[in-house]
Design a protein around this motif. Structure first.
Motif, PDB file in Angstrom:
ATOM      1  N   LYS A 113       0.831  -1.207   0.000  1.00 26.06           N
ATOM      2  CA  LYS A 113       0.000   0.000   0.000  1.00 26.06           C
ATOM      3  C   LYS A 113       0.861   1.251   0.000  1.00 26.06           C
ATOM      4  CE  LYS A 113      -4.196  -1.955   1.972  1.00 26.06           C
ATOM      5  NZ  LYS A 113      -5.162  -1.933   3.057  1.00 26.06           N
ATOM      6  N   GLU A 114       1.986   1.203   0.689  1.00 23.77           N
ATOM      7  CA  GLU A 114       2.907   2.349   0.666  1.00 23.77           C
ATOM      8  C   GLU A 114       3.522   2.517  -0.720  1.00 23.77           C
ATOM      9  OE1 GLU A 114       6.012   2.500   3.588  1.00 23.77           O
ATOM     10  OE2 GLU A 114       4.605   2.163   5.234  1.00 23.77           O
ATOM     11  N   GLY A 117      -0.006   2.304  -3.463  1.00 27.70           N
ATOM     12  CA  GLY A 117      -1.222   3.035  -3.110  1.00 27.70           C
ATOM     13  C   GLY A 117      -2.325   2.082  -2.681  1.00 27.70           C
ATOM     14  N   SER A 118      -3.156   2.544  -1.792  1.00 29.51           N
ATOM     15  CA  SER A 118      -4.202   1.710  -1.204  1.00 29.51           C
ATOM     16  C   SER A 118      -5.230   1.247  -2.231  1.00 29.51           C
ATOM     17  CB  SER A 118      -4.894   2.488  -0.079  1.00 29.51           C
ATOM     18  OG  SER A 118      -5.869   1.699   0.515  1.00 29.51           O
TER      19      SER A 118
END
Length: 127
Positions: A113-114, A117-118
């Motif tokens: 996610k980092e 992106g989520s």
């Protein structure tokens, strides 16, 4: 002297009883029950008929009987277990790596996610 011994024995039993947390719950229940019964103008037998109809015609309609009826219903009720979260599977299209998790606190998932992106990682979820 026997009366004094009996008095002291009863007093110590009362002290021990007052220390139990269940007593406070039972007193609170009884007080709340009596308040509601008076507020809605119900008799004890009316309440008993609502709670457990099979006990309503026994002729016993005291608060104690109603409390016991509620406890027996609670004991008879099936235990409701919390449902386990379903297993979620994410496949990283860039590396082909697969992560299976029940929550979102997985270290690899956080790293993805980092990095990506989520929203992108959420779209990698397999059904």
């Amino acid at each position: 002297m026997t009366s004094l011994n009996e008095y002291l024995s009863l007093k110590s039993k009362l002290t021990k009883l007052e220390e139990k947390p269940d007593l406070a719950k039972d007193i609170a229940f009884t007080e709340e029950f009596l308040r509601l019964k008076e507020r809605y103008n119900f008799s004890a037998s009316d309440v008993l008929r609502l709670i457990k109809p099979s006990l309503a015609f026994t002729g016993i309609s005291s608060t104690e009987c109603i409390h016991e009826a509620l406890q027996s219903i609670a004991k008879d009720a099936p235990d409701i277990k919390s449902t386990a979260k379903s297993m979620r599977r994410y496949r990283n299209p860039h590396t082909g790596e697969v992560v299976e998790t029940r929550g979102s606190n997985h270290n690899r998932l956080k790293a993805w996610k980092e990095q990506y992106g989520s929203a992108a990682v959420t779209s990698w979820r397999e059904i």
